[in-house]
Design a protein around this motif. Structure first.
Motif, short mmCIF file in Angstrom:
data_model
loop_
_atom_site.label_atom_id
_atom_site.label_comp_id
_atom_site.label_asym_id
_atom_site.label_seq_id
_atom_site.Cartn_x
_atom_site.Cartn_y
_atom_site.Cartn_z
N THR A 36 -0.95 1.46 -0.27
CA THR A 36 -1.42 -0.01 -0.73
C THR A 36 -0.52 -0.95 -0.64
O THR A 36 -0.59 -2.19 -0.33
CB THR A 36 -2.26 -0.01 -1.95
N VAL A 37 0.80 -0.75 -1.18
CA VAL A 37 1.99 -1.59 -1.51
C VAL A 37 2.96 -1.63 -0.55
O VAL A 37 3.41 -2.70 0.27
CB VAL A 37 2.62 -1.16 -2.76
N ASP A 38 3.41 -0.31 0.20
CA ASP A 38 4.30 -0.25 1.28
C ASP A 38 3.90 -0.47 2.51
O ASP A 38 3.10 0.07 3.12
CB ASP A 38 4.96 1.03 1.22
N PRO A 39 4.19 -1.72 3.34
CA PRO A 39 3.82 -2.03 4.65
C PRO A 39 4.30 -0.72 5.60
O PRO A 39 3.24 -1.04 6.69
CB PRO A 39 4.37 -3.45 4.72
N ASP A 40 5.01 -0.26 5.40
CA ASP A 40 5.64 0.60 6.43
C ASP A 40 4.75 2.01 6.44
O ASP A 40 4.65 2.61 7.38
CB ASP A 40 7.02 0.96 6.32
N TYR A 41 4.00 2.23 5.18
CA TYR A 41 3.21 3.42 5.08
C TYR A 41 1.68 2.98 4.63
O TYR A 41 1.27 3.98 3.86
CB TYR A 41 4.00 4.15 4.10
N ARG A 42 1.47 2.16 5.09
CA ARG A 42 0.04 1.57 4.64
C ARG A 42 -1.10 2.46 4.89
O ARG A 42 -1.19 2.92 6.41
CB ARG A 42 -0.28 0.09 4.95
N PHE A 43 -1.77 3.14 4.26
CA PHE A 43 -2.90 4.11 4.81
C PHE A 43 -4.18 3.31 4.94
O PHE A 43 -4.66 2.33 4.63
CB PHE A 43 -3.21 4.86 3.52
#
Length: 204
Positions: A36-43
């Motif tokens: 939810t926070v990291d834009p590179d790993y957004r689920f």
């Protein structure tokens, strides 16, 4: 002193895999934060909902099960979704195999709070008559067998205090007082998690 404080409670630590349950929740929280926070790993929303559902199932299956005896009169078995209160005087049989199974009259109550591995289910003949206290003191028996022995001792003591045998009407009346109730918290969490996953899949 209130009634709750005056009760004597004998608790049996669970073998349901608390360490695994705590680790599962920890990993789930980490994945939720990253997703939810990291834009590179957004689920995707459905993936986040699936993680939440897995966390709820881990909590219900590994952390929620518990086993205790109140005032040497009532055996309480808390499972994934329900809690059973069984009078010791109404119990006919106690067995700990891969799960704990208690028979009271025609009803059977099962708890995953305490269990034994397949390797340790075969009981050594020399330990069949060992009391729970002596077995614990001498470290001669694994934990699941200790719980089985201790519960059988408590059941026998309850029968003696009641002054009746397992085939009497009093015993049948005690068995009939056993109750199982569904618990709102795990049912609500599981329902909300499942609904969230279905909704995420439909909207995704």
């Amino acid at each position: 002193m209130n009634e709750a404080e005056s009760q004597h409670v004998e608790r049996f630590p669970t073998t349901a895999g608390r360490v695994t349950g705590v680790l599962t929740l920890f990993v789930g929280v980490v994945l939720l934060v990253i997703g939810t926070v990291d834009p590179d790993y957004r689920f995707a929303p459905w993936a986040l909902a699936a993680i939440v559902l897995a966390m709820v199932l881990a909590w219900a299956a590994m952390l929620r099960p518990a086993l205790w005896v109140v005032d040497e009169e009532t055996l309480v078995l808390r499972g994934m979704l329900d809690t059973a209160h069984v009078p010791l005087a109404g119990i006919d049989e106690v067995n700990v195999r891969q799960v704990l199974a208690v028979r009271a009259g025609r009803r059977r109550f099962v708890s995953a709070a305490v269990g034994r591995s397949r390797r340790t289910i075969t009981r050594p003949a020399s330990l069949k008559d060992a009391s729970a206290e002596s077995a614990e003191q001498h470290g001669r028996v694994e934990y699941g067998l200790f719980v089985e022995t201790r519960l059988r001792e408590l059941v026998a003591a309850a029968h003696r205090r009641g002054g009746f045998d397992p085939f009497s009407e009093e015993h049948d009346e005690a068995s009939a007082r056993a109750v199982r109730r569904w618990d709102a918290l795990p049912l609500g969490l599981l329902g909300a998690a499942c609904s969230g996953l279905v909704l995420a899949l439909l909207l995704g």
